[in-house]
Scaffold this motif. Structure first.
Motif: not given
Ligand SMILES: *Cc1c(COP(=O)(O)O)cnc(C)c1O
Length: 395
Positions: A191-193, A233-240, A350-352
């Motif tokens: 799983i990716g996040s 930034c928070v999508g699923g939240g893994s980088n945060a 930067p990535a969006l």
């Molecule tokens: C996938 C992605 C994210 C969002 O995923 P998180 O799990 O929230 O980190 C953020 N930044 C980049 C560059 C991504 O590719």
């Protein structure tokens, strides 16, 4: 930093394991494999070596010089996850889970992907370790992200278009869970996040924690103090979660998660689950979800595909409700403006997704003034977004 309780809950009830019975045993087996690996120093030695030699860690920190546009702003420092192999933080996690798959004797890896970034990161580690990879991807995303589909194939992965639902990420995730249930014996699901059923949110956080651990040491060494604020930034939240994990024990450091407001928090076209969602269950765990009053998962919108997800990791729900972290949102327009500003003023496209965090961090730096020290996670580079931004600018 805390582990979830025995049932996989952070705090009073975020997380858990809301899955059909066939997956329950698979998750229990995964947890046993993970616990054994985490307790084995040789597993971490292999992970560290792979991050160093294959991913290119440690990633540096960089002090911005012109981004805030004023000398009255706080020092604004970037953590350069954009410099990793494959261009973002996602590879830290796929390296960890790939090594775990091999250790557990699994013969096949599966993954879900939306924009294709996690699919590419998974295909990359599959190729490196010699384990076949099957990627599930919504049909619509397959069309929209043709380049990443091609890269996955170059790396030897098979890409399976998913035709159900809205033909996007949440449908691909459902399909990956179904596929895992059908072949749990020989299959490892990456799983990716920090989402999904226990132990995924905890496991993925542990594999992304390296971001925060490195950044804390780097900031202390260079500035002789901790940052006033940490932003991601928070999508699923893994980088945060990865960068927060380095600082959550430092009470004086404020943590900021930046969601994608899309066209605005109060519009239907948003992806800000923590700001505009309600508590519910999605993909096996309990957290904030963008859903209708009847509990139907809503369609989401963000200019950045990586933030365009109706759920969010359960540990973020816990950090929000406990008040340890604050969650804000930045809309498409502000993120796009920052995409350009960062390219023009710092020499970095930067990535969006990351542009959302940068936009808020830049505002915060101006607010804090010269005494502040704002650290922001530059989660990825924007090469993948250039075509989309060009189309946007031509409107
Ligand atoms: C996938 C992605 C994210 C969002 O995923 P998180 O799990 O929230 O980190 C953020 N930044 C980049 C560059 C991504 O590719």
């Amino acid at each position: 930093m805390r582990k979830p309780d025995g049932r996989g809950y952070f705090g009073e009830g975020f997380g858990g394991r809301f899955v059909p019975e066939v997956l329950y045993e698979a998750l229990a087996e995964l947890e046993r494999g993970m616990d054994a690996a985490f307790a084995d120093p040789s597993f971490w030695a292999e992970y560290d070596a792979m991050l160093r030699d294959f991913v290119g860690r440690p990633s540096p920190i960089l002090e911005t010089t012109r981004l805030t546009g004023t000398s009255e702003a706080a020092t604004l420092v970037l953590k350069r996850e954009d410099l990793n192999h494959t261009g973002a933080h996602k590879i830290n996690n796929t390296v960890g889970q790939g090594l775990l798959a091999r250790r557990m004797g699994k013969k096949r890896i599966i993954a879900e992907t939306g924009a294709g970034q996690h699919g590419v990161a998974t295909a990359t580690i599959g190729a490196k370790l010699g384990i076949p990879v099957d990627v599930f991807m919504g049909e619509l995303d397959v069309e929209r992200q043709a380049l990443n589909v091609y890269v996955m194939k170059l790396l030897g992965a098979r890409v399976h278009p998913v035709s159900g639902g809205t033909r996007t990420l949440k449908d691909a995730t459902n399909e990956a869970f179904r596929e895992w249930a059908a072949r749990v014996e020989d299959t490892f699901y990456i799983i990716g996040s920090v989402v999904g059923a226990h132990p995924y949110p905890y496991m993925v956080r542990e594999f992304q924690k390296v971001i925060g651990v490195e950044a804390r040491a780097q900031v202390l060494e260079r500035y002789g103090r901790l940052p006033s604020d940490v932003v991601a930034c928070v999508g699923g939240g893994s980088n945060a979660m990865g960068i927060f994990a380095g600082f959550v024990g430092d009470a004086g450091v404020r943590l900021w998660g930046v969601e994608a407001a899309g066209h605005g928090l109060h519009s239907i076209d948003t992806a800000a689950s923590l700001n505009a969602g309600t508590i519910g269950v999605l993909h096996g765990s309990r957290s904030y979800v963008l859903q209708t009053r009847e509990g139907q998962v809503r369609d989401t919108h963000s200019i950045s595909a990586g933030l365009d997800y109706p759920g969010v990791g359960p540990e973020h729900a816990f950090l929000k409700d406990s008040g340890r972290a604050t969650y804000v949102a930045v809309d498409d327009e502000e993120a796009l403006a920052m995409f350009h500003a960062c390219a023009e003023r710092e020499g970095i496209v930067p990535a969006l997704e990351s542009a959302h965090a940068l936009a808020y961090a830049s505002r915060l730096a101006r607010e804090r003034g010269p005494d502040g020290l704002v650290l922001v996670n530059l989660s990825g580079r924007g090469d993948k977004d250039v075509r989309q931004v060009a189309a946007f600018d031509e409107r």
